[in-house]
Design a protein around this motif. Structure first.
Motif, PDB file in Angstrom:
ATOM      1  N   PHE A   1     -50.071  15.551  55.535  1.00 48.05           N
ATOM      2  CA  PHE A   1     -51.014  14.764  54.746  1.00 48.05           C
ATOM      3  C   PHE A   1     -51.683  15.593  53.657  1.00 48.05           C
ATOM      4  O   PHE A   1     -51.945  15.098  52.555  1.00 48.05           O
ATOM      5  N   GLY A   2     -51.960  16.868  53.954  1.00 49.21           N
ATOM      6  CA  GLY A   2     -52.628  17.705  52.971  1.00 49.21           C
ATOM      7  C   GLY A   2     -51.816  17.868  51.713  1.00 49.21           C
ATOM      8  O   GLY A   2     -52.356  17.853  50.594  1.00 49.21           O
ATOM      9  N   LEU A   3     -50.510  18.029  51.865  1.00 49.36           N
ATOM     10  CA  LEU A   3     -49.674  18.192  50.681  1.00 49.36           C
ATOM     11  C   LEU A   3     -49.328  16.846  50.044  1.00 49.36           C
ATOM     12  O   LEU A   3     -49.544  16.632  48.847  1.00 49.36           O
ATOM     13  N   LEU A   4     -48.783  15.925  50.842  1.00 50.65           N
ATOM     14  CA  LEU A   4     -48.247  14.694  50.262  1.00 50.65           C
ATOM     15  C   LEU A   4     -49.323  13.716  49.820  1.00 50.65           C
ATOM     16  O   LEU A   4     -49.164  13.028  48.802  1.00 50.65           O
ATOM     17  N   GLU A   5     -50.431  13.622  50.564  1.00 47.94           N
ATOM     18  CA  GLU A   5     -51.449  12.613  50.270  1.00 47.94           C
ATOM     19  C   GLU A   5     -52.629  13.178  49.467  1.00 47.94           C
ATOM     20  O   GLU A   5     -53.209  12.459  48.649  1.00 47.94           O
ATOM     21  N   VAL A   6     -52.989  14.432  49.712  1.00 46.68           N
ATOM     22  CA  VAL A   6     -54.137  15.007  49.008  1.00 46.68           C
ATOM     23  C   VAL A   6     -53.691  15.650  47.688  1.00 46.68           C
ATOM     24  O   VAL A   6     -54.241  15.362  46.625  1.00 46.68           O
ATOM     25  N   ALA A   7     -52.693  16.518  47.748  1.00 50.81           N
ATOM     26  CA  ALA A   7     -52.253  17.215  46.531  1.00 50.81           C
ATOM     27  C   ALA A   7     -51.410  16.328  45.624  1.00 50.81           C
ATOM     28  O   ALA A   7     -51.345  16.565  44.427  1.00 50.81           O
ATOM     29  N   LYS A   8     -50.721  15.344  46.207  1.00 52.67           N
ATOM     30  CA  LYS A   8     -49.874  14.421  45.439  1.00 52.67           C
ATOM     31  C   LYS A   8     -48.895  15.181  44.539  1.00 52.67           C
ATOM     32  O   LYS A   8     -48.965  15.134  43.307  1.00 52.67           O
ATOM     33  N   PRO A   9     -47.951  15.877  45.149  1.00 52.40           N
ATOM     34  CA  PRO A   9     -47.034  16.716  44.362  1.00 52.40           C
ATOM     35  C   PRO A   9     -46.049  15.897  43.534  1.00 52.40           C
ATOM     36  O   PRO A   9     -45.685  14.775  43.903  1.00 52.40           O
TER      37      PRO A   9
ATOM     38  N   GLU B   1     -59.684  23.424  34.340  1.00 57.39           N
ATOM     39  CA  GLU B   1     -59.922  22.015  34.682  1.00 57.39           C
ATOM     40  C   GLU B   1     -59.227  21.643  35.995  1.00 57.39           C
ATOM     41  O   GLU B   1     -58.615  20.588  36.132  1.00 57.39           O
ATOM     42  N   ALA B   2     -59.330  22.542  36.948  1.00 56.66           N
ATOM     43  CA  ALA B   2     -58.707  22.332  38.250  1.00 56.66           C
ATOM     44  C   ALA B   2     -59.615  21.492  39.145  1.00 56.66           C
ATOM     45  O   ALA B   2     -60.794  21.293  38.860  1.00 56.66           O
ATOM     46  N   THR B   3     -59.051  21.023  40.239  1.00 55.93           N
ATOM     47  CA  THR B   3     -59.792  20.229  41.220  1.00 55.93           C
ATOM     48  C   THR B   3     -59.646  20.876  42.591  1.00 55.93           C
ATOM     49  O   THR B   3     -58.542  21.258  42.987  1.00 55.93           O
ATOM     50  N   VAL B   4     -60.767  21.017  43.300  1.00 60.38           N
ATOM     51  CA  VAL B   4     -60.770  21.546  44.664  1.00 60.38           C
ATOM     52  C   VAL B   4     -61.054  20.399  45.628  1.00 60.38           C
ATOM     53  O   VAL B   4     -62.048  19.677  45.474  1.00 60.38           O
ATOM     54  N   TYR B   5     -60.176  20.227  46.610  1.00 59.82           N
ATOM     55  CA  TYR B   5     -60.336  19.174  47.599  1.00 59.82           C
ATOM     56  C   TYR B   5     -60.689  19.803  48.954  1.00 59.82           C
ATOM     57  O   TYR B   5     -59.900  20.583  49.501  1.00 59.82           O
ATOM     58  N   GLY B   6     -61.861  19.487  49.494  1.00 60.70           N
ATOM     59  CA  GLY B   6     -62.164  19.862  50.867  1.00 60.70           C
ATOM     60  C   GLY B   6     -61.452  18.904  51.794  1.00 60.70           C
ATOM     61  O   GLY B   6     -61.647  17.684  51.723  1.00 60.70           O
ATOM     62  N   TYR B   7     -60.588  19.437  52.665  1.00 55.10           N
ATOM     63  CA  TYR B   7     -59.626  18.600  53.387  1.00 55.10           C
ATOM     64  C   TYR B   7     -59.774  18.735  54.900  1.00 55.10           C
ATOM     65  O   TYR B   7     -59.716  19.841  55.440  1.00 55.10           O
ATOM     66  N   LEU B   8     -59.949  17.587  55.569  1.00 54.86           N
ATOM     67  CA  LEU B   8     -59.974  17.514  57.028  1.00 54.86           C
ATOM     68  C   LEU B   8     -58.930  16.498  57.490  1.00 54.86           C
ATOM     69  O   LEU B   8     -58.882  15.370  56.985  1.00 54.86           O
ATOM     70  N   ILE B   9     -58.136  16.863  58.461  1.00 53.44           N
ATOM     71  CA  ILE B   9     -57.051  16.015  58.930  1.00 53.44           C
ATOM     72  C   ILE B   9     -57.563  14.738  59.595  1.00 53.44           C
ATOM     73  O   ILE B   9     -56.875  13.705  59.601  1.00 53.44           O
ATOM     74  N   MET B  10     -58.780  14.760  60.140  1.00 53.74           N
ATOM     75  CA  MET B  10     -59.265  13.602  60.895  1.00 53.74           C
ATOM     76  C   MET B  10     -59.322  12.332  60.043  1.00 53.74           C
ATOM     77  O   MET B  10     -59.264  11.221  60.577  1.00 53.74           O
ATOM     78  N   ASP B  11     -59.409  12.466  58.726  1.00 59.68           N
ATOM     79  CA  ASP B  11     -59.434  11.286  57.874  1.00 59.68           C
ATOM     80  C   ASP B  11     -58.144  10.482  57.972  1.00 59.68           C
ATOM     81  O   ASP B  11     -58.124   9.288  57.648  1.00 59.68           O
TER      82      ASP B  11
ATOM     83  N   LYS C   1     -55.085  21.868  35.087  1.00 58.80           N
ATOM     84  CA  LYS C   1     -55.188  20.669  35.931  1.00 58.80           C
ATOM     85  C   LYS C   1     -54.627  20.909  37.342  1.00 58.80           C
ATOM     86  O   LYS C   1     -54.165  19.984  38.007  1.00 58.80           O
ATOM     87  N   ALA C   2     -54.673  22.145  37.821  1.00 58.79           N
ATOM     88  CA  ALA C   2     -54.186  22.456  39.159  1.00 58.79           C
ATOM     89  C   ALA C   2     -55.018  21.753  40.217  1.00 58.79           C
ATOM     90  O   ALA C   2     -56.187  21.423  40.011  1.00 58.79           O
ATOM     91  N   ARG C   3     -54.397  21.531  41.383  1.00 54.68           N
ATOM     92  CA  ARG C   3     -55.092  20.960  42.542  1.00 54.68           C
ATOM     93  C   ARG C   3     -55.112  22.007  43.654  1.00 54.68           C
ATOM     94  O   ARG C   3     -54.070  22.574  43.983  1.00 54.68           O
ATOM     95  N   ILE C   4     -56.296  22.238  44.201  1.00 57.17           N
ATOM     96  CA  ILE C   4     -56.478  23.209  45.285  1.00 57.17           C
ATOM     97  C   ILE C   4     -56.881  22.452  46.537  1.00 57.17           C
ATOM     98  O   ILE C   4     -57.939  21.818  46.578  1.00 57.17           O
ATOM     99  N   VAL C   5     -56.028  22.497  47.551  1.00 59.32           N
ATOM    100  CA  VAL C   5     -56.332  21.865  48.831  1.00 59.32           C
ATOM    101  C   VAL C   5     -56.967  22.930  49.722  1.00 59.32           C
ATOM    102  O   VAL C   5     -56.296  23.856  50.179  1.00 59.32           O
ATOM    103  N   LEU C   6     -58.264  22.804  49.959  1.00 62.29           N
ATOM    104  CA  LEU C   6     -59.000  23.792  50.749  1.00 62.29           C
ATOM    105  C   LEU C   6     -58.931  23.387  52.217  1.00 62.29           C
ATOM    106  O   LEU C   6     -59.700  22.552  52.690  1.00 62.29           O
ATOM    107  N   CYS C   7     -57.978  23.996  52.927  1.00 59.82           N
ATOM    108  CA  CYS C   7     -57.713  23.633  54.321  1.00 59.82           C
ATOM    109  C   CYS C   7     -58.362  24.606  55.301  1.00 59.82           C
ATOM    110  O   CYS C   7     -58.776  24.210  56.384  1.00 59.82           O
ATOM    111  N   GLY C   8     -58.439  25.891  54.930  1.00 62.69           N
ATOM    112  CA  GLY C   8     -59.008  26.885  55.833  1.00 62.69           C
ATOM    113  C   GLY C   8     -59.420  28.142  55.097  1.00 62.69           C
ATOM    114  O   GLY C   8     -58.981  28.383  53.966  1.00 62.69           O
ATOM    115  N   LEU C   9     -60.264  28.937  55.753  1.00 58.62           N
ATOM    116  CA  LEU C   9     -60.771  30.195  55.182  1.00 58.62           C
ATOM    117  C   LEU C   9     -60.780  31.256  56.286  1.00 58.62           C
ATOM    118  O   LEU C   9     -61.803  31.848  56.588  1.00 58.62           O
ATOM    119  N   ILE C  10     -59.624  31.511  56.862  1.00 64.71           N
ATOM    120  CA  ILE C  10     -59.575  32.327  58.076  1.00 64.71           C
ATOM    121  C   ILE C  10     -60.087  33.748  57.847  1.00 64.71           C
ATOM    122  O   ILE C  10     -60.590  34.389  58.778  1.00 64.71           O
TER     123      ILE C  10
END
Length: 337
Positions: A137-145, A272-282, A242-251
């Motif tokens: 979901f993080g790649l296909l639905e949030v980042a929309k490659p 002009e990038a976008t940062v998405y805070g991403y949680l799988i529970m959605d 216009k890059a998209r950054i999916v912020l999934c973790g910060l280990i």
């Protein structure tokens, strides 16, 4: 099994957890509450997020109470039940704890699973569980490659990162992974099909940024972030417009007493990038849909999901620390039963 072993949080870790932060105790097997049931846990997921739940700090889930078992997603069998929808012997998956037996009350997150479709029930903690579906979901639905774009993945040899890279190839992307050490970089190419691998070990932010630039001179269209810290700072110097950054973790930050933060955030504005805070529970209502796709890809040989199976509740601490030493070689799963 005549008792219930439970891996309790004894005190809140400061920095890297130590054995004294936990207690392994034995208690009686619980009885099912009215309308609820008891699960005999067979497998438990060990994840970096559990470290964050141990802190008394605001998060997307409440802190684990002191004196209570460490929260974990588990797969197991219904042991005793007062609920007609959950029969003894039925396989289930849910958010439970690191213990032999967990109580599930009505209205919880536990759901039945069909283990006849997989080679091991542990698959519901890796490919068809939150880890695999986080990548999906993080790649296909949030980042929309879009086909032809460049995907840069940090922590790429980890459980989530390796799945993201492979799904990126299925989606028609050029995939570049960042990992620690020559062996992990080899696995990115040979086992997971990445187009390029970059070793971050021993490099400054400037040196790592320069190496990324040689591999993707036009910048990354998508960054799937699992690490943070210096690695993310180097990535931010290599953004496409216009890059998209999916912020999934910060280990890299989880065991740090003082958080490092991001120093090159200006590049988000500049490109002009976008940062998405991403949680799988959605995406929980769509787990079955995505799990079926993941299972099909594995059956076709298009997706490889490795599991690092550790054994014994008494070995939980050593197994958990594999996440932070880089010793794990796939999705880290603890076999309890």
């Amino acid at each position: 099994m005549q008792n219930n072993r439970r891996f309790l949080l004894a005190r809140r870790p400061v920095g890297t957890p130590v054995p004294e932060d936990f207690h392994l105790v034995q208690e009686e097997i619980p009885a099912p509450p009215p309308g609820g049931f008891v699960i005999r846990n067979h497998f438990a997921s060990l994840d970096p997020a559990q470290r964050g739940w141990m802190d008394d700090a605001p998060s997307y889930m409440p802190p684990i109470p002191l004196g209570q078992p460490v929260r974990a997603t588990t797969v197991g069998v219904v042991y005793a039940s007062d609920n007609p929808d959950f029969r003894p012997g039925q396989w289930v998956m849910g958010m439970n704890a690191l213990e032999d037996y967990s109580v599930s009350a009505p209205g919880g997150f536990t759901m039945p699973i069909d283990v006849s479709t997989v080679d091991s029930p542990s698959r519901y903690l890796s490919a068809m569980g939150a880890v695999g579906l986080t990548g999906y979901f993080g790649l296909l639905e949030v980042a929309k490659p879009q086909p032809g774009e460049t995907l840069l993945v940090s922590g790429a040899a980890g459980a989530v990162g390796s799945v993201v890279g492979q799904i990126g190839k299925i989606a028609g992307l050029r995939t570049v992974g960042i990992a620690g050490g020559a062996e992990k970089c080899r696995r990115l190419i040979e086992d997971y099909g990445f187009d390029a691998a970059i070793d971050y070990k021993g490099k400054t932010v400037e040196a790592l940024a320069a190496e990324i630039r040689t591999v993707i001179p036009d910048g990354a269209n998508i960054i799937f972030e699992n690490v943070g810290g210096d690695v993310m700072d180097a990535e931010l110097l290599n953004l496409a417009r216009k890059a998209r950054i999916v912020l999934c973790g910060l280990i890299s930050e989880y065991n740090a007493p003082e958080k490092i933060g991001i120093r090159n955030l200006w590049q988000v504005l500049a490109q002009e990038a976008t940062v998405y805070g991403y949680l799988i529970m959605d995406f929980a209502p769509r787990f079955a849909e995505a799990g079926a796709v993941m299972a099909e890809w594995m059956a076709q040989g298009r997706l490889r999901v490795d599991e690092d199976l550790q054994h014994g509740l008494e070995n939980t601490y050593d197994a958990f620390m594999r996440l932070f030493t880089g010793a794990n070689t796939g999705k880290l799963v603890l076999q309890i039963a």
